[in-house]
Design a protein around this motif. Sequence first.
Motif, PDB file in Angstrom:
ATOM      1  N   SER A 100       0.837  -1.307  -0.116  1.00  0.00           N
ATOM      2  CA  SER A 100       0.024   0.091  -0.220  1.00  0.00           C
ATOM      3  C   SER A 100       0.754   1.277   0.052  1.00  0.00           C
ATOM      4  O   SER A 100       0.639   2.237  -0.868  1.00  0.00           O
ATOM      5  CB  SER A 100      -0.977   0.029   1.380  1.00  0.00           C
ATOM      6  OG  SER A 100      -1.679   1.257   1.481  1.00  0.00           O
ATOM      7  N   CYS A 101       1.828   1.285   0.997  1.00  0.00           N
ATOM      8  CA  CYS A 101       2.653   2.765   1.136  1.00  0.00           C
ATOM      9  C   CYS A 101       3.871   2.497   0.540  1.00  0.00           C
ATOM     10  O   CYS A 101       4.796   3.279   0.493  1.00  0.00           O
ATOM     11  CB  CYS A 101       2.441   2.995   2.607  1.00  0.00           C
ATOM     12  SG  CYS A 101       3.194   2.243   3.689  1.00  0.00           S
ATOM     13  N   CYS A 131       1.314   2.559   7.942  1.00  0.00           N
ATOM     14  CA  CYS A 131      -0.113   3.136   7.474  1.00  0.00           C
ATOM     15  C   CYS A 131      -1.037   2.162   7.850  1.00  0.00           C
ATOM     16  O   CYS A 131      -2.067   2.539   7.872  1.00  0.00           O
ATOM     17  CB  CYS A 131      -0.004   2.848   6.028  1.00  0.00           C
ATOM     18  SG  CYS A 131       0.090   1.243   5.112  1.00  0.00           S
TER      19      CYS A 131
END
Length: 92
Positions: A10-11, A32
């Motif tokens: 995701s990050c 995150c």
Amino acid sequence: MPIYEYHCQSCGHEHEALQKISDPPLIHCPACSEPELKKKISAAGFRLKGDGWYETDFKKGNKRNVAGENTASDKGGKEKAKSGSCCGGSCH
């Protein structure tokens, strides 16, 4: 315990974790908090190569024999090895 490397899809956060082999893989990213952590495949931290490991490899100072001083059986084995025969000639 091995150190496992993780990557958040995701990050993009990279994370290392010291875990037991039997522990389940981590899921939630510490950066995150998304459940997008994936375990990376990485090389081991050491390689075993060479002729092997010997009792004298990790000795300190002048200590060379775990059992203490050389015994008569140790000296006999060294003499046979020097003669170039594996058993003193009785097997040939």
